[in-house]
Write an enzyme that holds these catalytic residues in place. Sequence first.
Site, mmCIF file in Angstrom:
data_model
loop_
_atom_site.group_PDB
_atom_site.id
_atom_site.type_symbol
_atom_site.label_atom_id
_atom_site.label_comp_id
_atom_site.label_asym_id
_atom_site.label_seq_id
_atom_site.Cartn_x
_atom_site.Cartn_y
_atom_site.Cartn_z
ATOM 1 C CB SER A 138 -0.846 -0.005 1.280
ATOM 2 O OG SER A 138 -1.505 1.230 1.448
ATOM 3 C CE1 TYR A 151 -3.343 -2.068 5.567
ATOM 4 C CE2 TYR A 151 -3.388 0.222 4.872
ATOM 5 C CZ TYR A 151 -3.481 -1.117 4.567
ATOM 6 O OH TYR A 151 -3.711 -1.515 3.266
#
Length: 262
Positions: A138, A151
């Site tokens: 990501s 995250y």
Amino acid sequence: MTQLRAVVTGASSGIGAATVRAFRGAGWEVVAVARREERLRALADETGASVLVADVTDQADVDALRDRVRELGPIHALVNNAGGAKGLDSVEASDPEDWRWMFEVNVLGTKRVIAALLPLLREGAIERGVADIVNLTSIAGHVAYVGGGGYNAAKFAEHALTAVLRLELNGEPIRVIEVAPGMVKTDEFALVRFGGDRARADAVYDGVPEPLVAEDIAEIIVDAATKPRHVDLDLIVVKPVAQSAPHLVAKGPLTVRSAGRA
Ligand SMILES: NC(=O)c1ccc[n+]([C@@H]2O[C@H](COP(=O)([O-])OP(=O)(O)OC[C@H]3O[C@@H](n4cnc5c(N)ncnc54)[C@H](OP(=O)(O)O)[C@@H]3O)[C@@H](O)[C@H]2O)c1
């Protein structure tokens, strides 16, 4: 000609399901992996993919996955897509159990599946001249943002393990490809992140002009895996035009500020 075969994890929704469809569309055999059997079955009926129910955080499941895939034969691409986020709280306030979940699936799940399937990828590389490992990280694996906490930490770690793997596989005909998307509007990513809160999940995409969709990422993955065998797309960062950074997303239509002619 060699029948190409891919394994895609996290295939029951979003980017993973779209990637299964894209590989099938390109004529590959696909083994679609996730925990929810019903969704996998529906995808199998639709696409003709094989399905395998497995939790990538469970070593026994990953061992069974390896044994099943081995029966099918060598593989030519592995897409480590299973993953996700939980929570958007500060480092101080966030729940360590959310962090544990994110590490288990994004980092350790990816590591487990790579370790299990590398021998079959090597067999595939002998057949095809090259094999591919595609890890879905990501932009959160590259740029910190407020509330990113666990995250960010998990995706930075997944980015790091991808980089290490590339070094370790130097000299072998195996491409290690990292796809690092920005905002992709999928049905479940934000829903999982916000514990099933649909309104909060939908609000993430409110007013964002044309966020990426799962098919955009799937197309990129299949493109990378079908490049000539000497072409290695190490790192692909892809964002919607409206997103300049994780925290900087334009809302409303994109407009040209001035025509720019003197
Ligand atoms: N959407 C975005 O904005 C975005 C942006 C950048 C990166 N990403 C990354 O792209 C990947 C896919 O995201 P997405 O938007 O498609 O999310 P998604 O729709 O929530 O898909 C996640 C997939 O992972 C599977 N999964 C979760 N835990 C698993 C486990 N323990 N074992 C096996 N499968 C598991 C889920 O299936 P089951 O629940 O059936 O197991 C599901 O199929 C993730 O790694 C995510 O971090 C997403």
